[in-house]
Design a protein around this motif. Structure first.
Motif, PDB file in Angstrom:
ATOM      1  N   ALA A 169      31.018  -6.245 -23.712  1.00 33.21           N
ATOM      2  CA  ALA A 169      29.593  -5.929 -23.788  1.00 33.21           C
ATOM      3  C   ALA A 169      28.924  -6.049 -22.430  1.00 33.21           C
ATOM      4  CB  ALA A 169      28.913  -6.842 -24.806  1.00 33.21           C
TER       5      ALA A 169
ATOM      6  N   HIS B 140      27.835  -2.823 -20.258  1.00 35.24           N
ATOM      7  CA  HIS B 140      26.405  -2.665 -19.981  1.00 35.24           C
ATOM      8  C   HIS B 140      26.157  -2.436 -18.493  1.00 35.24           C
ATOM      9  CE1 HIS B 140      22.113  -3.508 -19.761  1.00 35.24           C
ATOM     10  NE2 HIS B 140      22.395  -4.398 -18.827  1.00 35.24           N
TER      11      HIS B 140
ATOM     12  N   ILE C  90      21.355  -7.825 -24.485  1.00 36.46           N
ATOM     13  CA  ILE C  90      22.740  -8.321 -24.525  1.00 36.46           C
ATOM     14  C   ILE C  90      22.726  -9.845 -24.660  1.00 36.46           C
ATOM     15  CG2 ILE C  90      24.913  -8.507 -23.240  1.00 36.46           C
ATOM     16  CD1 ILE C  90      24.448  -5.705 -24.093  1.00 36.46           C
TER      17      ILE C  90
END
Length: 287
Positions: free
Chosen positions: A21, A25, A72
């Protein structure tokens, strides 16, 4: 023109997908990862990470990067920080009579080894005590320590800390015990250099304690300051071998060298966002 560099540090409950993640990102935002370090504390069930990246988009700003990363962070319940690497931390140095750590920090700062701004020096001895040092235009605050007026002295010290807008307070052999109230205010941003290899020989005169026990190794320790004396999370340590020939005074002399290098390493770690708190311990990502 070189791309701006940023560093993100984080810790969160461990679960699958965190690395994917975060890295995904950053890539999607047009950033290039330069360094990536991670650690799983399986005992505590926590995950730690440090990433250095360059922002290839010419319009990238710290505020924009932080805003984009927030979803996030919330998704994974992160404690995190995202910082511009060019931003210089402001460091306040506290010192007592022994000034070898102060002298060493000033030297490394002036030669550019420690990329920081010195917000000031607080001493419980008058400026003349350090006349052999070039304090130049560094703000100097003489706050004499008196057992009967400890609360008043600490109130003045807190005033200096606030007015200096410092990011970090360093007890560079500041031989005063901070109150519980002050250590609480400074939680996570106050570092002490202890002239012993903790957790052994805590408190006063540790080299004399070590000499009486006939130790064969002496050392120094940096740790975050907490209300419990010399019990805060340990950051950095080093040692030197000694023998039965060495007196307590010899150990003090040898110890000064250890203290200087341990404190310098700790400051380099801190200034480069390599220290993450982990309960009663720390995670220190090596350079």
């Amino acid at each position: 023109m070189a791309a701006a560099q940023f560093v993100v540090t984080l810790s969160c409950p461990d679960r699958p997908g965190i690395v994917a993640a975060v890295s995904g990102h950053l890539a999607a935002q047009g950033n290039n990862i330069l360094e990536a370090q991670q650690f799983d504390d399986t005992d505590m069930g926590r995950f730690f990470m440090r990433i250095v990246f360059e922002a290839l988009a010419t319009d990238a700003t710290l505020t924009g990067l932080q805003a984009a990363f927030t979803p996030i962070a919330e998704r994974f319940d992160m404690q995190w920080q995202l910082r511009d690497r060019s931003e210089r931390r402001r460091v306040l140095l506290l010192v007592s009579k022994f000034d070898h750590c102060l002298a060493d920090v000033l030297y490394r700062w002036r030669t550019g080894e420690l990329s920081m701004d010195i917000a000031g020096i607080v001493a419980n001895h008058p400026r003349e005590t350090y006349r052999h040092l070039d304090l130049d235009a560094i703000p100097f605050h003489y706050l004499p320590a008196n057992r009967d007026h400890k609360a008043a002295q600490e109130a003045l010290l807190w005033q200096v800390i606030e007015q200096s807008q410092c990011d970090l307070v360093v007890l560079a052999r500041y031989m005063q015990v901070l109150s519980n109230e002050l250590t609480t205010k400074l939680a996570g941003r106050c570092i002490n250099i202890h002239h012993s290899f903790l957790p052994g020989f805590k408190g006063a005169r540790p080299y004399h304690q070590a000499h009486r026990r006939g130790v064969k190794l002496i050392g120094a320790t940096t740790h975050f300051v907490t209300a419990e004396l010399d019990e805060g999370p340990i950051i950095e340590q080093d040692i030197e071998r000694v023998t039965h020939h060495d007196t307590a005074e010899d150990m003090i002399r040898i110890g000064r060298d250890i203290e200087r290098r341990v404190l310098a390493r700790t400051l380099r770690h801190y200034l480069d966002d390599r220290i993450l708190l982990n309960g009663s311990k720390t995670v220190v990502f090596a350079a």
